[in-house]
Scaffold this motif. Structure first.
Motif, PDB file in Angstrom:
ATOM      1  N   ILE A 112      12.179   5.232  -0.307  1.00 55.15           N
ATOM      2  CA  ILE A 112      11.620   6.480  -0.844  1.00 55.15           C
ATOM      3  C   ILE A 112      10.109   6.351  -0.994  1.00 55.15           C
ATOM      4  O   ILE A 112       9.366   7.290  -0.700  1.00 55.15           O
ATOM      5  N   ILE A 113       9.652   5.211  -1.446  1.00 55.95           N
ATOM      6  CA  ILE A 113       8.216   5.000  -1.610  1.00 55.95           C
ATOM      7  C   ILE A 113       7.531   5.009  -0.251  1.00 55.95           C
ATOM      8  O   ILE A 113       6.447   5.589  -0.095  1.00 55.95           O
ATOM      9  N   ARG A 114       8.144   4.391   0.749  1.00 56.41           N
ATOM     10  CA  ARG A 114       7.547   4.388   2.089  1.00 56.41           C
ATOM     11  C   ARG A 114       7.468   5.790   2.667  1.00 56.41           C
ATOM     12  O   ARG A 114       6.545   6.111   3.414  1.00 56.41           O
ATOM     13  N   ILE A 144      -0.343   2.496   1.983  1.00 55.03           N
ATOM     14  CA  ILE A 144      -1.230   1.942   3.017  1.00 55.03           C
ATOM     15  C   ILE A 144      -2.534   1.456   2.396  1.00 55.03           C
ATOM     16  O   ILE A 144      -3.012   0.352   2.704  1.00 55.03           O
ATOM     17  N   ILE A 145      -3.117   2.255   1.511  1.00 56.35           N
ATOM     18  CA  ILE A 145      -4.372   1.845   0.866  1.00 56.35           C
ATOM     19  C   ILE A 145      -4.148   0.604   0.012  1.00 56.35           C
ATOM     20  O   ILE A 145      -4.980  -0.315   0.010  1.00 56.35           O
ATOM     21  N   MET A 167       3.987  -5.948  -0.228  1.00 55.38           N
ATOM     22  CA  MET A 167       4.776  -6.432   0.888  1.00 55.38           C
ATOM     23  C   MET A 167       6.272  -6.240   0.631  1.00 55.38           C
ATOM     24  O   MET A 167       7.039  -6.056   1.562  1.00 55.38           O
ATOM     25  N   LEU A 168       6.666  -6.312  -0.656  1.00 60.53           N
ATOM     26  CA  LEU A 168       8.080  -6.148  -0.976  1.00 60.53           C
ATOM     27  C   LEU A 168       8.577  -4.751  -0.634  1.00 60.53           C
ATOM     28  O   LEU A 168       9.740  -4.572  -0.271  1.00 60.53           O
ATOM     29  N   ILE A 169       7.708  -3.762  -0.743  1.00 63.81           N
ATOM     30  CA  ILE A 169       8.105  -2.394  -0.392  1.00 63.81           C
ATOM     31  C   ILE A 169       8.230  -2.269   1.129  1.00 63.81           C
ATOM     32  O   ILE A 169       9.176  -1.666   1.633  1.00 63.81           O
ATOM     33  N   TRP A 170       7.284  -2.824   1.866  1.00 63.19           N
ATOM     34  CA  TRP A 170       7.340  -2.738   3.328  1.00 63.19           C
ATOM     35  C   TRP A 170       8.574  -3.442   3.881  1.00 63.19           C
ATOM     36  O   TRP A 170       9.141  -3.018   4.878  1.00 63.19           O
ATOM     37  N   PHE A 171       8.995  -4.542   3.250  1.00 63.79           N
ATOM     38  CA  PHE A 171      10.155  -5.290   3.726  1.00 63.79           C
ATOM     39  C   PHE A 171      11.463  -4.849   3.080  1.00 63.79           C
ATOM     40  O   PHE A 171      12.474  -5.525   3.208  1.00 63.79           O
ATOM     41  N   ASN A 172      11.431  -3.736   2.347  1.00 63.66           N
ATOM     42  CA  ASN A 172      12.628  -3.107   1.788  1.00 63.66           C
ATOM     43  C   ASN A 172      13.390  -4.035   0.846  1.00 63.66           C
ATOM     44  O   ASN A 172      14.614  -4.076   0.851  1.00 63.66           O
ATOM     45  N   VAL A 173      12.656  -4.770   0.005  1.00 63.72           N
ATOM     46  CA  VAL A 173      13.286  -5.685  -0.933  1.00 63.72           C
ATOM     47  C   VAL A 173      13.835  -4.940  -2.140  1.00 63.72           C
ATOM     48  O   VAL A 173      14.920  -5.249  -2.621  1.00 63.72           O
TER      49      VAL A 173
END
Length: 178
Positions: free
Chosen positions: A13-15, A23-24, A1-7
């Motif tokens: 870059i990962i997104r 996604i998986i 979730m931290l990656i999706w919310f750009n923390v």
């Protein structure tokens, strides 16, 4: 979730570069939370059916857990440079390249003249280096951390699966409610 919310600093870059694995991993984490709620309900209610569903869902969680680990291990180990080359030229598109260029403070793939997305900092006379080196280095680190984290959780998941099978088979009138 931290990656999706750009923390994190380079979550963008990962997104962009690791969308499938992300996604998986998100689906696996979501199913893991749902599975834990079902298991907790089965424990509190001493319900064998809930624990059986919990045991079944643990196998699906296990499959979803090891999938991004396998994908990231395979991607990093076998010809990462070729995969990054193909991704940059075919898959990222203008928006993806621009996001990577902005995050890594680079311009173009090898230099500003090769597959660059023009922006305020990236133009033909830019002195910024190419993105190939920084992007490959970043991907090496991220992919290694990803599969190391996934594969370090596997033994715990296997222990939970064995415990769930034992609990689901031993909730009887005498043991569970006596």
């Amino acid at each position: 979730m931290l990656i999706w919310f750009n923390v994190w600093t380079h979550a963008d870059i990962i997104r962009v570069g690791n969308k499938t694995e992300l996604i998986i991993s998100t689906v696996a984490a979501s199913l893991g939370v749902l599975t834990s709620l079902i298991g907790w309900s089965g424990i509190l209610l001493n319900n064998r059916a809930f624990l059986a569903v919990y045991s079944f869902l643990l196998w699906i969680c296990f499959a979803l857990l090891v999938t991004p680990g396998y994908i990231t291990y395979k991607k990093r180990t076998f010809n990462l440079e070729g995969k990054i080359n193909a991704q940059w030229s075919r898959d990222l598109g203008l928006d993806g390249r621009l996001r990577i260029q902005n995050q890594l403070h680079c311009c173009g793939y090898f230099n500003p003249f090769i597959e660059a997305t023009v922006s305020q900092t990236c133009y033909a006379r830019s002195t910024l280096p190419g993105c190939k080196g920084p992007y490959i280095d970043f991907e090496r680190v991220v992919l290694e951390r990803w599969y190391a984290a996934v594969f370090s959780v596997v033994p715990v998941q296997l222990l939970v699966m064995v415990a769930a099978l034992l609990c689901a088979n031993h909730v009887t009138y005498r043991f569970g409610k006596g």
